[in-house]
Design a protein around this motif. Structure first.
Motif, PDB file in Angstrom:
ATOM      1  N   LYS A  66      28.263   6.009  68.063  1.00  0.00           N
ATOM      2  CA  LYS A  66      29.437   5.765  68.907  1.00  0.00           C
ATOM      3  C   LYS A  66      30.717   6.299  68.290  1.00  0.00           C
ATOM      4  O   LYS A  66      31.623   6.740  69.000  1.00  0.00           O
ATOM      5  CB  LYS A  66      29.596   4.261  69.154  1.00  0.00           C
ATOM      6  N   ALA A  67      30.799   6.230  66.987  1.00  0.00           N
ATOM      7  CA  ALA A  67      32.055   6.576  66.321  1.00  0.00           C
ATOM      8  C   ALA A  67      32.398   8.053  66.463  1.00  0.00           C
ATOM      9  O   ALA A  67      33.575   8.415  66.540  1.00  0.00           O
ATOM     10  CB  ALA A  67      31.983   6.188  64.851  1.00  0.00           C
ATOM     11  N   ARG A  68      31.383   8.914  66.521  1.00  0.00           N
ATOM     12  CA  ARG A  68      31.674  10.346  66.467  1.00  0.00           C
ATOM     13  C   ARG A  68      31.154  11.144  67.659  1.00  0.00           C
ATOM     14  O   ARG A  68      31.586  12.286  67.855  1.00  0.00           O
ATOM     15  CB  ARG A  68      31.082  10.927  65.173  1.00  0.00           C
ATOM     16  N   PHE A  69      30.266  10.573  68.438  1.00  0.00           N
ATOM     17  CA  PHE A  69      29.690  11.316  69.573  1.00  0.00           C
ATOM     18  C   PHE A  69      30.107  10.672  70.890  1.00  0.00           C
ATOM     19  O   PHE A  69      29.953   9.468  71.068  1.00  0.00           O
ATOM     20  CB  PHE A  69      28.157  11.331  69.475  1.00  0.00           C
ATOM     21  N   THR A  70      30.594  11.497  71.784  1.00  0.00           N
ATOM     22  CA  THR A  70      31.035  11.013  73.092  1.00  0.00           C
ATOM     23  C   THR A  70      30.380  11.845  74.180  1.00  0.00           C
ATOM     24  O   THR A  70      30.382  13.078  74.117  1.00  0.00           O
ATOM     25  CB  THR A  70      32.559  11.116  73.239  1.00  0.00           C
ATOM     26  N   ILE A  71      29.844  11.163  75.187  1.00  0.00           N
ATOM     27  CA  ILE A  71      29.210  11.855  76.301  1.00  0.00           C
ATOM     28  C   ILE A  71      30.096  11.723  77.535  1.00  0.00           C
ATOM     29  O   ILE A  71      30.781  10.717  77.721  1.00  0.00           O
ATOM     30  CB  ILE A  71      27.799  11.284  76.577  1.00  0.00           C
ATOM     31  N   SER A  72      30.091  12.749  78.359  1.00  0.00           N
ATOM     32  CA  SER A  72      30.849  12.705  79.609  1.00  0.00           C
ATOM     33  C   SER A  72      30.141  13.563  80.634  1.00  0.00           C
ATOM     34  O   SER A  72      29.316  14.417  80.286  1.00  0.00           O
ATOM     35  CB  SER A  72      32.277  13.198  79.391  1.00  0.00           C
ATOM     36  N   ARG A  73      30.456  13.323  81.889  1.00  0.00           N
ATOM     37  CA  ARG A  73      29.832  14.125  82.941  1.00  0.00           C
ATOM     38  C   ARG A  73      30.888  14.669  83.872  1.00  0.00           C
ATOM     39  O   ARG A  73      31.940  14.058  84.066  1.00  0.00           O
ATOM     40  CB  ARG A  73      28.819  13.287  83.722  1.00  0.00           C
ATOM     41  N   ASP A  74      30.617  15.790  84.464  1.00  0.00           N
ATOM     42  CA  ASP A  74      31.485  16.390  85.474  1.00  0.00           C
ATOM     43  C   ASP A  74      30.595  16.631  86.683  1.00  0.00           C
ATOM     44  O   ASP A  74      29.835  17.598  86.720  1.00  0.00           O
ATOM     45  CB  ASP A  74      32.097  17.689  84.937  1.00  0.00           C
ATOM     46  N   ILE A  75      30.687  15.716  87.648  1.00  0.00           N
ATOM     47  CA  ILE A  75      29.807  15.799  88.807  1.00  0.00           C
ATOM     48  C   ILE A  75      30.085  17.053  89.617  1.00  0.00           C
ATOM     49  O   ILE A  75      29.169  17.694  90.137  1.00  0.00           O
ATOM     50  CB  ILE A  75      29.935  14.531  89.663  1.00  0.00           C
TER      51      ILE A  75
END
Length: 126
Positions: A66-75
């Protein structure tokens, strides 16, 4: 048929940031999950993080991620990104994008991820 294609890997130095992208196509249902896995040299493939396509719910198995990796989406663009910050040499490996139905993942766990990309190589030098 779902198809996934990763991009954005490369060689970076300790402490750098890197953003990986996964192009997703062929998804026909909304109850879908896209995730990132990695395989480091000499180690088994491990789960990093996943995101629920419709609701955006995010799941990490390991708090250390959690501290260094972030996930995101662009629908709109049909992409899922993995933002990696403060990378370390131990982050070196092949990063894979994977997907599966929410139902399959809920019942089978990580075995429910049944579509995989080819992977993108990340090399972190000290």
């Amino acid at each position: 048929q779902v198809q996934l294609a990763e991009s954005g890997g490369g060689a970076v130095q300790t402490g750098d940031s890197l953003k990986l992208s996964c192009a997703v196509s062929g998804v026909t249902q909304s109850r879908y999950v896209v995730g990132w896995f990695r395989q480091r040299p000499g180690k088994e493939r491990e789960f990093v993080v996943s995101i629920y396509w419709s609701g955006g719910d995010i799941f990490y198995e390991q708090d250390s991620m959690k501290a260094r990796f972030t996930i995101s989406r662009d629908i709109a663009e049909n992409t899922v990104a993995l933002q990696m910050n403060s990378v370390k040499p131990e982050d070196t490996g092949i990063y894979y994008c994977a997907s599966g139905s929410l139902q399959d993942i809920a019942s089978k766990g990580f075995q429910g991820f049944d579509s995989w990309g080819q992977g993108t190589q990340v090399i972190v030098s000290s």
